[in-house]
Scaffold this motif. Structure first.
Motif, short mmCIF file in Angstrom:
data_model
loop_
_atom_site.label_atom_id
_atom_site.label_comp_id
_atom_site.label_asym_id
_atom_site.label_seq_id
_atom_site.Cartn_x
_atom_site.Cartn_y
_atom_site.Cartn_z
N GLN A 247 54.87 -64.54 -88.73
CA GLN A 247 55.14 -64.20 -90.13
C GLN A 247 54.49 -65.21 -91.07
O GLN A 247 53.87 -64.83 -92.08
N PHE A 248 54.60 -66.49 -90.74
CA PHE A 248 53.99 -67.53 -91.56
C PHE A 248 52.47 -67.38 -91.57
O PHE A 248 51.82 -67.51 -92.62
N GLN B 54 65.68 -69.44 -94.06
CA GLN B 54 66.59 -69.09 -92.98
C GLN B 54 67.41 -70.31 -92.56
O GLN B 54 66.98 -71.46 -92.75
N LEU C 283 59.72 -74.10 -90.46
CA LEU C 283 59.57 -72.68 -90.78
C LEU C 283 60.85 -72.10 -91.37
O LEU C 283 60.80 -71.30 -92.31
N SER C 284 61.99 -72.51 -90.85
CA SER C 284 63.26 -72.01 -91.38
C SER C 284 63.45 -72.44 -92.83
O SER C 284 63.94 -71.67 -93.67
N GLN D 286 58.56 -66.03 -86.07
CA GLN D 286 58.54 -66.82 -87.30
C GLN D 286 57.14 -67.37 -87.57
O GLN D 286 56.65 -67.37 -88.69
N ILE E 41 61.03 -73.09 -95.06
CA ILE E 41 60.10 -72.35 -95.91
C ILE E 41 60.52 -70.89 -96.05
O ILE E 41 60.42 -70.30 -97.13
N GLN E 42 61.00 -70.30 -94.97
CA GLN E 42 61.32 -68.87 -94.95
C GLN E 42 62.75 -68.57 -95.40
O GLN E 42 63.19 -67.43 -95.37
N GLN F 30 51.37 -64.53 -93.84
CA GLN F 30 51.53 -64.87 -95.26
C GLN F 30 50.45 -65.83 -95.74
O GLN F 30 50.18 -65.90 -96.95
N ASN F 31 49.83 -66.56 -94.82
CA ASN F 31 48.83 -67.57 -95.19
C ASN F 31 47.43 -67.22 -94.73
O ASN F 31 46.57 -68.10 -94.65
#
Length: 545
Positions: A509-510, A491, A485-486, A506, A488-489, A513-514
């Protein structure tokens, strides 16, 4: 037959390669740029893939034309070779003398290395180009990697270009070939032409053949693009047949009726040709030179593709033009009779094809192959996949859920009371199935009538994943989730093994977005979507937007 009628100097849509008709679309130019860049690096492998008929040969010929004059090229067009046969072929292409009775792998290697050094000392380069590379065995691919070990302090002495169908990408993902895959300096997958590119393609070929006026309207080009799915070789077949039909109807331009007849004659019409593989069509036409050789056995190809026409009247003018038109009509009638006979054979073939797929093992073998693993049919099952870090997942929900999962799937189908298995490999305007060793295109309607909505896929869960990840969990799976996740985002990864509130945010949030259920809990569907973005080389049912 119709050249004089339309004012053409030569056939503009012959499927035989002719450098005068070379057309480089934007994507062909982009592919060429990628390959040129890869070859300009320190050496190694460059990779060009694409479906049959998309123009890989066009790109490769353009690549050869722009090579420096001091480049010696070895070409392998028949890749079904053993290691020794490959090395012998390379020696033949590089004009290296060798003892055909006693040369070993080491002897061949030494001789090739000496020639590579000679070319290098003379200020030249050496390139090996292999077409249809998806047929190369693992052993031969590994031997190719060893050839690229020949190097100086600053560069490789041999550059290798691999050209093949999409299966080549999957083959190179096998762990045993990971060292070769790491040496690929450029890769490009060639997609079919867009509508605008098809229009430019047709206009270009007509202009080269001597015709400046438009013979295909914009609306007709759109219909032609849809029928051929943007594949240049099939576009050539359609245009050729459409011009012949227009000539037979005494028309100066191609209309919808002529194009419809052309589509029917090469078995591309949806109601009567569902199950046709365009790649097989194009290849069959090229090799056999006969239209009927281009049919792929299909489940609904059960009626004549063209209705019988009345017998031509014997009262024909003696003019050369009328004689040619009569020949065209007679040819069409012969084709129709052959097509009716072909229909019966196709029905029999379809029955044999279903009978060969009544057990799921063949479908599992094909599904594993899409992931890059070629295993014996006796070992193809769910019980094998854990040994190669894959897991089986059984789901229900039909098209909607399968599209969300976006992975090739094994499905059970039923036709006329007979149950059989297939692999859904791609879902686009039509659905591509693997049945036995054959690929076929079917409509969503055809599939829906034979499929109850259950399917099985392969996927790669993180180590230690037991079905769900949520706050309070710890371990390797949590660490993988946070790292992914970090990445892709955008971070900085915290490298934590504990699923805390920040990680839950996180995940949420993912999920937002999907278009997933944003509960902050990472279940199977969240990880499947994450895999699609992390593992860019994994097979997909449909391309990501």
């Amino acid at each position: 037959m119709y050249l004089d009628y339309f004012g053409l100097k030569e056939n503009p849509f012959s499927i035989a390669p002719n450098p005068d008709f070379l057309f480089m679309s934007e994507r062909h130019k982009e592919a060429l740029a990628h390959l040129s860049f890869g070859l300009g690096e320190t050496g190694g492998f460059v990779l060009l893939t694409g479906e049959v008929g998309t123009g890989k040969t066009t790109v490769s010929r353009a690549l050869l034309k722009q090579l420096p004059e001091n480049t010696q090229v070895a070409m392998v067009l028949n890749p079904s070779l053993t290691e020794l046969e490959l090395l012998a072929t390379v020696c033949d292409e590089l004009k290296i003398d060798y003892d055909k009775t006693s040369f070993s792998v080491k002897d061949f290697g030494d001789a090739i290395r000496q020639r590579l050094l000679e070319n290098h000392w003379a200020g030249g380069n050496t390139m090996l180009l292999i077409d249809e590379a998806q047929h190369l065995s693992v052993e031969v691919l590994e031997q190719l990697r060893l050839l690229t070990n020949f190097e100086t302090d600053t560069r490789k002495l041999l550059r290798v270009v691999l050209i093949g169908q999409p299966e080549l990408q999957q083959k190179l993902k096998q762990p045993i070939l990971r060292q070769l895959a790491q040496r690929i300096t450029a890769r490009y997958h060639l997609l079919p032409l867009t509508v605008n590119e098809v229009e430019a393609y047709i206009r270009h070929r007509l202009r080269v053949a001597g015709c400046e006026r438009p013979l295909f309207s914009r609306a007709l080009v759109k219909q032609l693009h849809s029928a051929a799915e943007g594949i240049p070789r099939v576009i050539n077949l359609l245009c050729d047949r459409a011009l012949l039909a227009a000539y037979g109807h005494d028309q100066m331009v191609v209309d919808k009726k002529a194009l419809k007849q052309a589509i029917a004659e090469i078995a591309l019409s949806e109601p009567k040709a569902t199950g046709l593989s365009l790649g097989y069509l194009a290849t069959g036409a090229l090799l056999g030179g006969l239209l009927l050789a281009a049919f792929y056995w299909g489940p609904r190809l059960l009626t004549p593709l063209v209705e019988p026409q009345p017998q031509a009247s014997p009262a024909i003018s003696a003019s050369a033009l009328d004689k040619q038109r009569l020949q065209a009509q007679q040819l069409a009638m012969q084709q129709q009779a052959a097509q009716r006979e072909q229909v019966q054979q196709q029905q029999q073939q379809w029955q044999r094809l279903k009978a060969s797929s009544i057990l799921p093992d063949r479908s599992w073998q094909l599904l594993l192959r899409s992931w890059g693993y070629d295993v014996p049919i006796s070992q193809a099952s769910c019980s094998l996949v854990t040994a190669i870090d894959l897991h089986c997942l059984s789901l229900n929900g039909g098209e909607k859920v399968l599209r969300e999962v976006n992975l090739p799937a094994v499905v059970a189908l039923e036709d006329q009371g007979e149950r059989f298995y297939a692999v859904i490999r791609h879902w686009g305007a039509k659905v591509e199935l693997w049945l036995g060793e054959q690929s076929m295109l079917v409509s969503e309607q055809w599939l829906g009538q034979r499929w109850q909505g259950e399917f099985q896929v392969l996927w790669q869960p993180p180590q230690g994943f037991d079905g769900v990840l949520k706050q309070g969990n710890q371990g390797q799976a949590v660490y993988w989730l946070e790292q992914s996740l970090s990445l892709i985002q955008g971070q900085a990864p915290r490298q934590t093994f504990s699923f805390d509130q920040q990680l839950s945010q996180q995940v949420r949030q993912f999920q937002q977005q999907n278009n997933l259920n944003a509960d902050g809990i990472a279940g199977v569907f969240t990880l499947l979507r994450l895999n699609q973005q992390i593992y860019v080389d994994q097979p997909r049912l449909q391309e990501m937007n």
